[in-house]
Design an enzyme around this catalytic site. Structure first.
Site, mmCIF file in Angstrom:
data_model
loop_
_atom_site.group_PDB
_atom_site.id
_atom_site.type_symbol
_atom_site.label_atom_id
_atom_site.label_comp_id
_atom_site.label_asym_id
_atom_site.label_seq_id
_atom_site.Cartn_x
_atom_site.Cartn_y
_atom_site.Cartn_z
ATOM 1 N N GLU A 12 -3.529 -8.971 2.934
ATOM 2 C CA GLU A 12 -3.256 -9.213 4.348
ATOM 3 C C GLU A 12 -4.587 -9.172 5.059
ATOM 4 O OE1 GLU A 12 -2.268 -5.264 4.676
ATOM 5 O OE2 GLU A 12 -1.823 -6.695 3.117
ATOM 6 N N HIS B 138 -4.370 -4.727 -0.072
ATOM 7 C CA HIS B 138 -3.914 -5.345 1.152
ATOM 8 C C HIS B 138 -4.511 -6.716 1.479
ATOM 9 C CE1 HIS B 138 -2.786 -1.796 3.458
ATOM 10 N NE2 HIS B 138 -3.775 -0.741 2.654
ATOM 11 N N CYS C 118 0.787 -1.154 0.022
ATOM 12 C CA CYS C 118 0.192 -0.152 0.062
ATOM 13 C C CYS C 118 0.652 1.247 0.009
ATOM 14 C CB CYS C 118 -0.955 -0.021 1.182
ATOM 15 S SG CYS C 118 -2.281 1.223 0.989
#
Length: 305
Positions: free
Chosen positions: A237, A235, A142
């Site tokens: 994750e 993202h 990011c």
């Protein structure tokens, strides 16, 4: 194989409830194995949440990983207890003589500032330079992806008219790359950002390879230096409820907050989120560890250069 984590790290107990096998340092030292050393520079406000999200993904590799956490000397986080930072994190200055097989640099809530106006920019660029000679492969996530592309390759960022917020389908541009081994033609990626990078800027730079993009959210993955650097604008994750928590937080303080796109069942925030990215997130991190870290790093970690 399990992950080697610092004793008493909160993520250990959280992940045990998900049946993820993790192991603290005390037990790990009893095993005669050369683990891969992974360092995480965690710039996100909610440190414990981000630690848990990343460790969850790293746990799926069959290799043993030793996880360390880095912090900035020039920045004091406001949303994480100082006791946690002192117990589990070390300043970059203390770690700069060490070498690591892999590194993850997270996003940060500073994307609407010019890079040079970020209070810790000088220390960040020092870390960016250090990683090139002390780490086998680095994932930039990011804001860190935008910052790394700007610092190393002069790629600018551009403000968006409205926040890029939701889950967006991505297309792989080179399916033969090991990072995409086992991927479908289209995969989903969460995004939550106010700025973007342009594909034309990436394509004009011969040192960069655009490897995944979306017709809705643009550039999503860029590779450099044959996989020693990956820049991911989203993202993968994120936990299932991350965008939901962000939406409800912002909705309570502003009146211009839009629903995250392609996220809730039937686009109804009273319904549960649809988790459509988790399988590819696990696969991408597993591929990175296997093909770009384990297969490339020297057995003698001091020979990384």
């Amino acid at each position: 194989m399990p992950l080697r984590l610092p004793d008493k790290l909160p993520a250990i107990e959280l992940l045990k409830h998900e049946n993820i096998f993790v192991m603290d340092d005390s037990r790990a030292h009893m095993q005669d194995i050369r683990p891969l050393k992974i360092v995480i520079l965690n710039l996100m406000p909610l440190k414990i949440t981000t630690e848990t999200d990343l460790i969850r993904l790293l746990s799926n590799t069959p290799l043993q990983l030793e996880i360390s956490f880095m912090k900035l000397k020039s920045h004091t986080p406001k949303n994480t207890p100082i006791e946690h930072m002192m117990m589990f994190y070390r300043d970059f200055a203390e770690m700069r003589k060490e070498k690591f097989d892999g590194m993850i640099i997270t996003g940060a809530p500073v994307e609407q500032l010019e890079f040079e106006d970020v209070t810790y920019w000088d220390e960040m660029t020092d870390i960016f330079d250090w990683a090139r000679t002390h780490v086998t492969s680095t994932l930039y996530i990011c804001w860190a992806a935008q910052a790394g592309l700007y610092y190393h390759y002069g790629i600018p960022k551009y403000p968006l008219q409205k926040k890029m917020f939701g889950i967006f389908p991505q297309h792989t541009l080179d399916p033969q790359l090991p990072i995409f081994r086992g991927f479908d033609d289209v995969f989903q990626m969460p995004h939550s950002r106010h700025t973007e990078i342009h594909r034309d800027d990436i394509l004009r730079n011969p040192d960069l390879t655009l490897i995944a993009e979306s017709p809705e959210c643009g550039v999503s993955m860029v590779m450099a230096r044959n996989g020693r650097e990956f820049f991911i604008t989203g993202h993968l994750e994120y936990a299932p409820d991350t965008l939901d928590r962000e939406y409800r937080r912002d909705r309570d303080i502003r009146d211009d907050v839009e629903l995250p796109r392609h996220y809730y069942y039937q686009d109804d925030p009273e319904q549960h989120p649809l988790v459509t990215w988790r399988a590819h997130a696990n696969l991408l991190y597993n591929n990175w560890i296997n093909y770009y870290v384990y297969q490339e790093t020297p057995f003698d970690i001091n020979k990384i250069e």
